[in-house]
Motif scaffolding. Sequence first.
Motif, PDB file in Angstrom:
ATOM      1  N   SER A   1       0.613 -79.366  11.418  1.00 32.67           N
ATOM      2  CA  SER A   1       0.293 -80.404  12.387  1.00 32.67           C
ATOM      3  C   SER A   1       1.022 -81.694  12.166  1.00 32.67           C
TER       4      SER A   1
ATOM      5  N   SER B   1      -2.331 -79.551  18.320  1.00 33.30           N
ATOM      6  CA  SER B   1      -0.887 -79.485  18.179  1.00 33.30           C
ATOM      7  C   SER B   1      -0.444 -78.113  18.685  1.00 33.30           C
TER       8      SER B   1
ATOM      9  N   GLY C   1       1.890 -86.936  13.426  1.00 30.75           N
ATOM     10  CA  GLY C   1       1.221 -85.757  13.988  1.00 30.75           C
ATOM     11  C   GLY C   1       0.994 -85.863  15.481  1.00 30.75           C
TER      12      GLY C   1
ATOM     13  N   ASP D   1       3.115 -84.493  18.631  1.00 28.96           N
ATOM     14  CA  ASP D   1       2.987 -83.144  19.187  1.00 28.96           C
ATOM     15  C   ASP D   1       1.593 -82.927  19.773  1.00 28.96           C
TER      16      ASP D   1
END
Length: 751
Positions: A740, A712, A687, A690
């Motif tokens: 996410s 995100s 996750g 990003d």
Amino acid sequence: MAVRLHLRLGLVSEHERVADSPDTILIVEPSVGSVARTKGQLHVLVTSRLAGHRAREATRLVAETIEHEYYYDESRGIRENLARAIDKVNSRLAHQRDRLGLGQGWPDGGPIGLAVAVVRGHELYVVTVGPAEAYLIRQARLSTLPDPYRERGLPAREVDPDVWRGELSVGDSLCLVSANLVARVGTDVLKDALVTLHPQSAVEHLHERFVEADGRGSDGAIALEATEVPATQKARTLVPVRPAEPLAGAPDRSPIPLADPISEGVAALGQGASRARDAAGGAMERVVFRIQDLLPHRRPAYRRVTPLSDRREAQRRAAVAILAFVIVVAGLGTGIYALGGTRSPGEAIESLSTGQAALEAARDSLDQITGPGIDLIENDPRKALALLTEAYEQLDVAAGAGIPARIIDPLRAEARAGLDRLYGVVPVASTTLFAFPAEAEIAPDLRALVRGPDGMPYVLDAGTGTVWRIDLAAEKATAVVRAGQQAGSVEVAEPRFLAVGGRDLLVLDANNILWRWRPSNEEGDGTLRRVPVLDSASWGNDVIAVGTFLRNADAGLYNLYVVDPSAEQILVHSPASDGSGFPAPATGRLPTARDVSGITDLFIDGDIYVAEAGMPARVIPAEGWEPSELPDTLLREDADFTRISAGQERRTGAIYAFDDEHDRIVAFEKDEGDYVAQYRLAGGADGWSDLRAFLVTPGVEPSDPATVWWLSESALHGVSLERVADRPPRATPSAAPSASGDGAASSSPAP
């Protein structure tokens, strides 16, 4: 020519003090010219309401600390250095309160008083704290310099003294004096003495009156009088007088008889010989040329022309020859490479044996670390580090020798897990707090995140040009600022940066217009107005980051900081007294202008931290802080820290930096920059690959884990920085994907 000032000085000498006086006087006149021009002369008076040798030790400690801290930092101005020195003094007195006998029974601060005056040229800076006073006499008028902390001595719970600045003129007198002495003799006697007497005589007269009035305890005093030093005049430069030359203009003649005629005759003979030689040479040259003309010679040859077809045929043959040469060389090279790159069966067996030996060595090292009742990582970290490092390196040797990856990868994962435990890597779990609908007409593109004045998260959506307020309890997003929104006669442009100052959410748009949104209730309603900032149009379109620092919590006043590469500075704008805007010109916060284009994030808590060139750094003050080297360079090289965040308490707790190269958050101590720990998503979740922005909130108690909000592309997520089980990620149904990538998706209504 400007008038130079000379200071006449008067003070109470040590042997004339009363027996129980605890006061300390310090006068510093720098002998180095550069220091004298930048820092000036320092005059310090330290007083105490208590008497005795321990109080005298405390006042001496204060005077020595003031001198050291004031002259130590060359990058700050006089005001900043004085404020920093007094803050340092307050901390040292608080830490040594019991040893110095300062006691705990002072509700409004301790018993130590301080009066400091700095004279630099015609500039005068004065600051007083506690039972010490400063008086300025100009044209026979006595003025008390302002001091909001007169009743609050040191050490105090907090101290932020006001440094007074003014001009010092010829005839002005300044007196730094103990409040105890003024209470005994009165201000009228002080004024009369300073106006009519020399500073030394005036101080002696005041002390005599103090002793006659049966004064005891604090009796320190320093008197200064500014007098004029007349400018010196440069005398006329003396020119030496030379005697007349009677033979000037007459031709030079030799004193030897007949010398001049003989030398003239020799010169005439030489010139005649040169002319005769030139004439003979010219005649001989003409004779030689005439003979050459009579000799036979060949006619010029006719020019031959090659036909175009012949030239093209020659070029074709040359090209064929070159191409054949290249083909032969390439064939020879390929053959040599093929014959040389093929290993014999014996070499292949030897390489496989080496890889198998390295694999067995790695397994043996790993078996020594953990086993029934054995945990060297917990009980003997040094030996465990040596074994894990050896195992990791042997696995690299095995991989290079041709051992299959399916055999090496489980052992490498075991070695990495052990090294992560030693290096303080903490696996954490992330949850999705609010997700914007991905099927919206305009896809969300979240860029910035702040904690608003009401404690709610505010995010900037570059996709829709909107600033959203997210109510986590109600799972609702409310738009507070939009691109194109009309506020008065001005239209809001595309929002670029977010910041929070006091009760205000600040939004800087693409036209460098600063907007202030202030909440009016708990439902997300508020008011939007433009905040005027002087010369904001000159920032250009290359602003990197903005930030604020709350300078007066009661009045809600805060400084505005802008990272401007075109100005090569971190610009600071001071607020108006009514908080209506920033009318004063910006000042550069860095000591010298430099390239700031490498800064990617900014954090201010009294000190200024930045993420620059892939590393966290403290730029104000720059000395005394450097992030320590990370311990896990064997596993993770070339870190790239792009974002930073921390709590608002200055030099308390940790500052957190996000490593974009390895998708982790690393904590360093605010005070010295020592490595604390690092955090990554458990189970190998990706996750944080990003992560657009993040914000850290420390726990209420020191033992409580910190909380992280992070963005995100389309969702707001939350992480508690406490260890969880590090399990591999499980497959999730394709019908409910996570926006996410953090392993926990949540749906929410359209904002």
